[in-house]
Design an enzyme around this catalytic site. Structure first.
Site, mmCIF file in Angstrom:
data_model
loop_
_atom_site.group_PDB
_atom_site.id
_atom_site.type_symbol
_atom_site.label_atom_id
_atom_site.label_comp_id
_atom_site.label_asym_id
_atom_site.label_seq_id
_atom_site.Cartn_x
_atom_site.Cartn_y
_atom_site.Cartn_z
ATOM 1 N N HIS A 166 25.100 -19.843 0.205
ATOM 2 C CA HIS A 166 25.726 -18.520 0.180
ATOM 3 C C HIS A 166 24.966 -17.646 -0.814
ATOM 4 C CE1 HIS A 166 29.998 -19.558 1.820
ATOM 5 N NE2 HIS A 166 29.066 -20.302 2.399
ATOM 6 N N GLU A 216 25.881 -15.760 -3.276
ATOM 7 C CA GLU A 216 26.259 -15.884 -4.682
ATOM 8 C C GLU A 216 25.686 -17.149 -5.316
ATOM 9 O OE1 GLU A 216 30.121 -14.383 -2.591
ATOM 10 O OE2 GLU A 216 28.297 -15.474 -2.043
ATOM 11 N N CYS A 219 34.028 -16.339 -1.505
ATOM 12 C CA CYS A 219 34.902 -17.368 -0.939
ATOM 13 C C CYS A 219 35.299 -18.341 -2.053
ATOM 14 C CB CYS A 219 34.170 -18.110 0.183
ATOM 15 S SG CYS A 219 32.792 -19.135 -0.409
ATOM 16 N N CYS A 274 32.207 -20.074 -3.723
ATOM 17 C CA CYS A 274 31.461 -19.171 -4.596
ATOM 18 C C CYS A 274 32.282 -18.768 -5.819
ATOM 19 C CB CYS A 274 31.014 -17.951 -3.804
ATOM 20 S SG CYS A 274 29.807 -18.375 -2.531
#
Length: 168
Positions: free
Chosen positions: A48, A50, A103, A106
């Site tokens: 992801h 992040e 999410c 993260c």
């Protein structure tokens, strides 16, 4: 946020959901790490935006620590982040800017990396963990709770996502 939006555009080129992230130094003037979703491109479910930006920022701090040791300084000065010990992985003082609300994975990475501030654009009512569906980053049971600033360029961030899914 504009830098994070630029990163989000790179995700689209790799077939990924357009989310981009940037980690800024404590003084907000130095980019320590950037990332965009790379799950499709790498086959890594943890890739992801992040997480990648956090990894790259920590690597930049490690490199600064190595350079300082090599020059005999003994300690590395984190770009605007004050003195850092060799081997320091904490992103204390740093800000993560991301186009979509993090999410749960993260959000957990943000807490563990000790960033001071999370700035995001679009809310994620289906999977957001920084205030919409869950609030992992500000959970009082955890040892670190970053400040959360939401809604920065929210419409622009949401539009990039909407266009991506409409085209699919």
């Amino acid at each position: 946020m504009r830098l994070a939006l630029d990163q989000a555009e790179l995700a689209v080129r790799g077939g990924d959901v357009p989310v981009g992230a940037v980690v800024l130094s404590a003084d907000g003037t130095t980019v320590l790490g950037v990332g965009h979703n790379e799950r499709e491109a790498t086959g890594d479910p943890t890739a992801h935006a992040e997480v990648l930006a956090i990894r790259r920022a920590a690597a930049a701090l490690q490199e600064a620590a190595r350079s300082a040791r090599a020059s005999g300084a003994g300690q590395a000065s984190g770009e605007g982040g004050g003195e850092r010990r060799a081997g320091e992985w904490r992103l204390s003082g740093c800000t993560l800017v991301v186009t979509l609300e993090p999410c749960t994975m993260c959000a957990g990475a943000l807490v563990q990396s000790r960033v001071d501030r999370v700035v995001y654009g679009a809310r994620d009512d289906k999977a957001g963990a920084a205030g919409s569906l869950w609030d992992v980053v500000r959970d009082r049971r955890l040892n670190h709770r970053p400040e959360v600033i939401e809604g920065v360029l929210a419409q622009e961030c949401a539009r990039v996502l909407t266009e991506f899914f409409r085209d699919r």
